[in-house]
Design a protein around this motif. Structure first.
Motif, PDB file in Angstrom:
ATOM      1  N   ALA A  44       0.841  -1.208   0.000  1.00 34.32           N
ATOM      2  CA  ALA A  44       0.000   0.000   0.000  1.00 34.32           C
ATOM      3  C   ALA A  44       0.871   1.251   0.000  1.00 34.32           C
ATOM      4  O   ALA A  44       0.635   2.202  -0.756  1.00 34.32           O
ATOM      5  N   ASP A  47       2.522   2.006  -3.265  1.00 30.55           N
ATOM      6  CA  ASP A  47       1.638   2.684  -4.217  1.00 30.55           C
ATOM      7  C   ASP A  47       1.792   4.205  -4.102  1.00 30.55           C
ATOM      8  O   ASP A  47       1.600   4.933  -5.078  1.00 30.55           O
ATOM      9  N   LEU A  48       2.129   4.668  -2.902  1.00 23.73           N
ATOM     10  CA  LEU A  48       2.293   6.116  -2.698  1.00 23.73           C
ATOM     11  C   LEU A  48       3.646   6.633  -3.183  1.00 23.73           C
ATOM     12  O   LEU A  48       3.966   7.798  -3.016  1.00 23.73           O
ATOM     13  N   GLU A  49       4.448   5.763  -3.744  1.00 23.17           N
ATOM     14  CA  GLU A  49       5.688   6.257  -4.377  1.00 23.17           C
ATOM     15  C   GLU A  49       5.399   6.810  -5.763  1.00 23.17           C
ATOM     16  O   GLU A  49       6.187   7.554  -6.317  1.00 23.17           O
ATOM     17  N   LYS A  50       4.226   6.416  -6.305  1.00 24.35           N
ATOM     18  CA  LYS A  50       3.873   6.899  -7.649  1.00 24.35           C
ATOM     19  C   LYS A  50       3.226   8.274  -7.546  1.00 24.35           C
ATOM     20  O   LYS A  50       2.864   8.716  -6.475  1.00 24.35           O
ATOM     21  N   GLY A  51       3.013   8.886  -8.702  1.00 27.73           N
ATOM     22  CA  GLY A  51       2.324  10.183  -8.719  1.00 27.73           C
ATOM     23  C   GLY A  51       3.294  11.330  -8.546  1.00 27.73           C
ATOM     24  O   GLY A  51       4.390  11.156  -8.008  1.00 27.73           O
ATOM     25  N   TRP A  53       3.306  14.283  -6.794  1.00 28.85           N
ATOM     26  CA  TRP A  53       3.578  15.001  -5.536  1.00 28.85           C
ATOM     27  C   TRP A  53       4.698  14.309  -4.764  1.00 28.85           C
ATOM     28  O   TRP A  53       4.799  13.083  -4.817  1.00 28.85           O
ATOM     29  N   PRO A  54       5.548  15.074  -4.081  1.00 26.33           N
ATOM     30  CA  PRO A  54       6.667  14.446  -3.344  1.00 26.33           C
ATOM     31  C   PRO A  54       6.184  13.296  -2.480  1.00 26.33           C
ATOM     32  O   PRO A  54       5.247  13.446  -1.710  1.00 26.33           O
ATOM     33  N   SER A  55       6.828  12.169  -2.633  1.00 22.98           N
ATOM     34  CA  SER A  55       6.400  10.962  -1.933  1.00 22.98           C
ATOM     35  C   SER A  55       7.183  10.801  -0.637  1.00 22.98           C
ATOM     36  O   SER A  55       8.399  10.595  -0.659  1.00 22.98           O
ATOM     37  N   PHE A  56       6.469  10.873   0.471  1.00 21.45           N
ATOM     38  CA  PHE A  56       7.164  10.675   1.760  1.00 21.45           C
ATOM     39  C   PHE A  56       7.652   9.243   1.883  1.00 21.45           C
ATOM     40  O   PHE A  56       8.615   8.979   2.605  1.00 21.45           O
ATOM     41  N   ALA A  58       8.895   7.344  -0.690  1.00 20.60           N
ATOM     42  CA  ALA A  58      10.166   7.277  -1.424  1.00 20.60           C
ATOM     43  C   ALA A  58      11.276   7.937  -0.610  1.00 20.60           C
ATOM     44  O   ALA A  58      12.414   7.467  -0.571  1.00 20.60           O
TER      45      ALA A  58
ATOM     46  N   TYR B 126      12.359  11.451  -7.309  1.00 23.61           N
ATOM     47  CA  TYR B 126      12.627  10.176  -6.666  1.00 23.61           C
ATOM     48  C   TYR B 126      12.744   9.090  -7.726  1.00 23.61           C
ATOM     49  O   TYR B 126      12.249   9.254  -8.848  1.00 23.61           O
ATOM     50  N   SER B 128      11.130   6.608  -8.042  1.00 23.88           N
ATOM     51  CA  SER B 128       9.797   6.174  -8.481  1.00 23.88           C
ATOM     52  C   SER B 128       9.104   7.224  -9.343  1.00 23.88           C
ATOM     53  O   SER B 128       7.997   6.992  -9.823  1.00 23.88           O
ATOM     54  N   SER B 130       8.259  10.599  -8.545  1.00 25.87           N
ATOM     55  CA  SER B 130       7.657  11.776  -7.918  1.00 25.87           C
ATOM     56  C   SER B 130       8.647  12.939  -7.920  1.00 25.87           C
ATOM     57  O   SER B 130       9.852  12.734  -7.743  1.00 25.87           O
ATOM     58  N   TYR B 131       8.093  14.136  -8.089  1.00 26.09           N
ATOM     59  CA  TYR B 131       8.938  15.317  -7.910  1.00 26.09           C
ATOM     60  C   TYR B 131       9.393  15.394  -6.463  1.00 26.09           C
ATOM     61  O   TYR B 131       8.641  15.061  -5.550  1.00 26.09           O
ATOM     62  N   LYS B 166      -0.776  12.985   0.139  1.00 27.53           N
ATOM     63  CA  LYS B 166      -0.143  12.521  -1.099  1.00 27.53           C
ATOM     64  C   LYS B 166      -1.219  12.181  -2.143  1.00 27.53           C
ATOM     65  O   LYS B 166      -1.132  12.574  -3.308  1.00 27.53           O
ATOM     66  N   ASP B 170      -1.535  14.545  -5.453  1.00 28.95           N
ATOM     67  CA  ASP B 170      -1.260  13.915  -6.748  1.00 28.95           C
ATOM     68  C   ASP B 170      -2.340  14.299  -7.762  1.00 28.95           C
ATOM     69  O   ASP B 170      -2.069  14.503  -8.941  1.00 28.95           O
ATOM     70  N   PRO B 311      -4.489   3.128   0.412  1.00 26.73           N
ATOM     71  CA  PRO B 311      -3.740   4.327   0.790  1.00 26.73           C
ATOM     72  C   PRO B 311      -4.178   5.577   0.037  1.00 26.73           C
ATOM     73  O   PRO B 311      -3.655   6.645   0.328  1.00 26.73           O
ATOM     74  N   ARG B 312      -5.124   5.470  -0.895  1.00 28.14           N
ATOM     75  CA  ARG B 312      -5.364   6.629  -1.771  1.00 28.14           C
ATOM     76  C   ARG B 312      -6.725   7.292  -1.588  1.00 28.14           C
ATOM     77  O   ARG B 312      -7.064   8.220  -2.316  1.00 28.14           O
TER      78      ARG B 312
END
Lengths: 472, 395
Positions: A44, A47-51, A53-56, A58, B126, B128, B130-131, B166, B170, B311-312
């Protein structure tokens, strides 16, 4: 002009204080990071590494890898503390419940605040975060930093804690997330001795005051927000570190009624810069706005075509008091009717500026909903000069504290006490007369709590005397 | 002197007060101001937003300072802060600033440097994708979300914050990097009613809420809590003293009185509320802090509960987008969400945002009456016709 600290500040030279070598700081490759998996399965979170916006997540993973590659003995807290933090977070997603235990009393010697105890309730799964206490570090007013200080703080916190921060906590502090009880005193020692830096507030005490950017980089600021914030913070160090209040007490300083640090909603004692003379007008610049030579509102709306700037529609008609008009090609403001809402100044900052006879409006009692419902701050003092050493503000604050500490119940915020006792009682306490500015409207019910001394002849009456005139 | 490296550093547990330094307060701000800020302190004349995320402030001395504003995660690591420092050292002579809303500001005095700085910031991603440093957060758009700890570090949350931020940002990237809205929109997240993030005056607030009364841990309550304090903590008087069959002191709870504020749990760890199916997110809208045009005002609950779909949080994201889209297409220039809702009427707000109105949205706590309509000045929407039909007023 310049401002001086209360005592000389230690210059932080990172090269002199650093813990980690350059090699240690750059101890992994991009390729290693790409292939890096933490020790728990965290689908889960991944999944928040994608997108975009800065990923906490990652970010946390690279901290985890960096820690992992440090040599044994180069961190005083387990190296996989970030792995376990993420692992526990993933478990919380699965369970739909937090896995942090309720509180825990830890701290540094002599202080009753600044450290919040935190323990995992699944330490067998995530032993590295079994003890994971927070430290609140008092931020510099309006959060400018030199990199030397930040780098030193990073070394200290990576070495003796998790290396995870909040920049910044809701009240304004630098938050250091996660260390063991053992490391609290060593951290405090190095913070104070090496970084010349103290902790912030927590618990039933003065919380770390905060302020907006003020005159450092804002043309609207009516007061020296940083200086006032610093002075109050320094003057009330005892109140900040040693809980003696019924509950928390927050002070925030906004430079103008735009309210960028939200003092009116978030502080028990809200200081908002304002002025009592006239808005300064540059009529040439007004003309330039009308002619479309300058973008309104500093260009804040330039992403959409809103049509040509129309001063009548966008400024004069939106003025909440209707105190503006164009006369003979000039903008006129009836300043006696102005309520200083800032709209016209925000729209035409190059033409209009706040006055120069400045001070603060003081509002009291804002808070979040627990317990009697959310409150916005109530106007107590319409205008007060705000000049060093701010004795008038301190005197007012101390009168409020004295009353609150005497009358306030356990966990009763100032705003709730004022509600319970009534605004008139509060005004008596701070020694100011009632004014219509303090209310939206006068009361609608006639249940006035008259006092005996208000009424001629007092309240003592003889029933016999009454019966002389009125038979039973 | 250097930072210590011994296990206990220079701290001597045998003599805790030895060489102790206390009550020194924060670092003084002046020393942390870049020279251009020191020189022009109090002399700023005006500012312009040159493009989303890029500001210029002009001083009466003729000096200019250019600020590039980036969104950052509030939760950040030493690795991330060191990267901020690298950028600040490279372009900004070693100075950097954080804003109240968790943005990071890099300031330069030379316009020539702005492009290079921007390019550098946007090139940092990153692995992955992300900016690390998205540029924006200015003017009539959505700036960074202020938020609380959630499951990362709190013992009372009803939801998580960092993940929700996040998930939302996004989807709202275009509003962070653009300025196309009628006014600025401030979004805030608090994970429970304690609201350490004080989100109660935000354009859009997302608030974790519980929906199940506390479970009583009869075994330990008398040893881990001051029972009278736990009883007194309940604002609706739902908790009263009780005894277990074995005669142990405990409490009982009138569950139908509970409003799920969680104050009892704050006072007493033996009264946990959190629950996977019970907990979720309420959406509030229309609050503001600024005194501009209209007075500061509270946010109002417009959706009573959405599931914690980690998580989304797709349901939460959808509601936020619905509100933003309706607002963007309908509000007037300079109108905040709350001002817009008040102008069109809340009944129209629900219609335009396509949000259902339920009895949960009508206040029945203290001061509830202040929110009831006591006039015939309303607008007809489908919700009104439904009432008319139910009352037998129309077919």
């Amino acid at each position: 002009m310049a401002f001086a600290p209360k005592r000389p500040q230690k210059e932080i030279n990172y090269e002199e204080v650093r813990i980690y070598t350059e090699e240690e700081l750059h101890n992994y490759t991009e390729e290693e990071l790409k292939n890096f998996k933490i020790k728990h399965d965290i689908p889960a979170l991944e999944d928040l590494e994608k997108g975009p916006w800065p990923s906490f997540v990652a970010d946390a993973k690279r901290e985890a890898l960096h820690r992992k590659k440090l040599a044994e003995g180069r961190t005083m807290v387990d190296k996989d503390v970030v792995d376990d933090l993420l692992g526990q977070l993933e478990l919380s997603f699965n369970d739909g419940e937090t896995h942090w235990k309720h509180g825990g009393i830890v701290g540094v010697f002599g202080y009753g605040g600044g450290v919040i105890g935190r323990y995992s309730d699944v330490p067998e799964k995530f032993p590295s975060v079994a003890h994971f206490h927070t430290l609140r570090v008092n931020q510099p007013a309006s959060k400018f930093y030199k990199t030397g200080f930040l780098r030193a703080l990073c070394d200290l916190w990576e070495y003796r804690g998790s290396g995870v921060f909040n920049m910044h906590g809701s009240t304004g502090d630098i938050i250091l997330l996660g260390t063991t009880t053992e490391q609290l005193e060593p951290i405090f020692y190095d913070l104070t001795h090496e970084l010349d830096q103290d902790l912030g507030g927590s618990g039933s005490n003065l919380r770390t005051p905060s302020c907006c950017i003020g005159k450092a980089r804002c043309e609207f600021a009516c007061i020296d927000t940083q200086d006032l914030c610093y002075e109050l913070t320094m003057h009330y160090q005892d109140e900040l570190h040693r809980p003696a209040f019924p509950y928390k007490f927050k002070i925030k300083v906004d430079g103008c009624p735009n309210g960028c640090v939200a003092s009116i909603a978030r502080s028990d004692f809200s200081l908002i810069g304002t002025w009592r003379d006239n808005i300064r007008i540059d009529q040439e610049a007004v003309k330039a706005y009308i002619a479309g030579e300058i973008k309104p509102n500093a260009g804040a709306h330039s992403g959409r075509d809103w049509g040509k700037f129309d001063i009548q529609k966008e400024v004069i008609d939106l003025c909440p008091t209707g105190c503006m008009a164009m006369e003979d090609g000039e903008l006129k403001i009836n300043n006696a009717e102005c309520n200083r809402c800032m709209h016209c100044i925000n729209v035409m900052p190059r033409a209009l500026r706040p006055g120069t006879d400045t001070g603060v409006s003081i509002l009291v009692g804002a808070k979040a909903p627990i317990l009697e419902g959310a409150q916005l701050a109530t106007l107590a003092v319409p205008f007060m000069k705000a000049e060093p050493p701010y004795d008038n503000i301190k005197e007012l604050l101390e009168k409020i504290w004295e009353w609150w500490m005497e009358e306030g119940k356990n966990r009763e915020r100032l705003g709730e006490l004022i509600q319970r006792k009534g605004l008139p009682r509060f005004l008596e306490v701070i020694g100011v007369p009632a004014a219509p500015q303090m209310v939206k409207m006068p009361r609608t019910n006639p249940y006035i709590f008259w006092k005996e001394e208000d009424v001629p002849g007092g309240w003592k009456r003889d029933i016999k005397d009454y019966r002389m005139r009125h038979k039973r | 002197m250097a930072l210590s490296q011994e296990r206990l550093g220079k701290y001597n547990p045998e003599k805790p007060t030895e060489n102790r330094i206390t009550d020194i307060g924060p670092r003084h701000f002046w020393d942390f101001f870049p020279p251009v800020i020191q020189k022009n302190y109090g002399k700023w004349l005006y500012h312009d937003i040159l493009e989303p995320g890029v500001l210029v402030h002009v001083s009466e001395t003729g000096d200019k300072v250019y600020t590039v504003r980036c969104g950052g995660p509030r939760f950040m690591t030493a690795e991330y802060i060191r990267e901020i420092c690298d950028i600040a050292d490279k372009y900004c002579d070693g100075y950097v600033r954080f804003t109240t809303r968790n943005n990071i500001e890099f300031m330069v005095t030379d316009y020539e440097k702005v492009e290079a700085l921007k390019k550098d910031l946007l090139s940092r991603k990153y692995v992955s994708g992300s900016y690390k440093f998205p540029i924006g957060g200015t003017g009539a758009g959505v700036t960074n979300i202020v938020h609380t700890q959630g499951y990362i570090h709190c013992h009372t949350p009803a939801t998580d914050a960092s993940s929700m931020v996040k998930a939302i940002m996004d989807e709202l990237m275009d509003h962070f990097t653009g300025m196309t809205l009628p006014a600025h929109v401030r979004i805030s997240i608090a994970c429970c009613l304690n609201m350490c993030g004080a989100v109660h005056c935000s354009d859009i607030a997302l608030l974790g809420i519980h929906r199940k009364p506390p479970i009583i841990d009869h075994e330990v309550i008398d040893s881990v809590c001051e029972i009278p304090l736990a009883i007194a903590a309940c604002p609706v008087g739902a908790i009263s003293p009780d005894k277990t069959p074995e005669g142990k002191k405990t409490v009982k709870i009138k569950e139908d009185r509970c409003m799920f504020c969680g104050n009892c749990y704050t006072m007493c760890p033996a009264l946990p509320l959190s629950d996977k199916l019970g907990d979720g997110v309420a959406v509030l809208a229309g609050g503001k802090i600024s005194n501009r045009i209209s007075e500061p005002k509270f946010s109002k609950v417009v959706v009573p509960w959405l599931p914690n779909n980690f998580p989304r949080f797709p349901e939460v994201v959808e509601v936020v987008k619905k509100i933003l889209n309706a607002y963007a297409s309908d509000a007037r220039k300079y109108e905040r969400i709350g001002d817009w809702a008040e102008r069109i009427g809340w009944e129209k707000f629900f219609e335009k945002c396509d949000l259902p109105f339920t009895e949960h949205l009508i206040d029945d706590y203290r001061l509830a009456y202040d929110t009831y309509r006591t006039s015939t000045q309303f607008k007809f929407t489908e919700a009104a016709w439904e009432v008319s039909r139910a009352a037998g007023g129309i077919k």
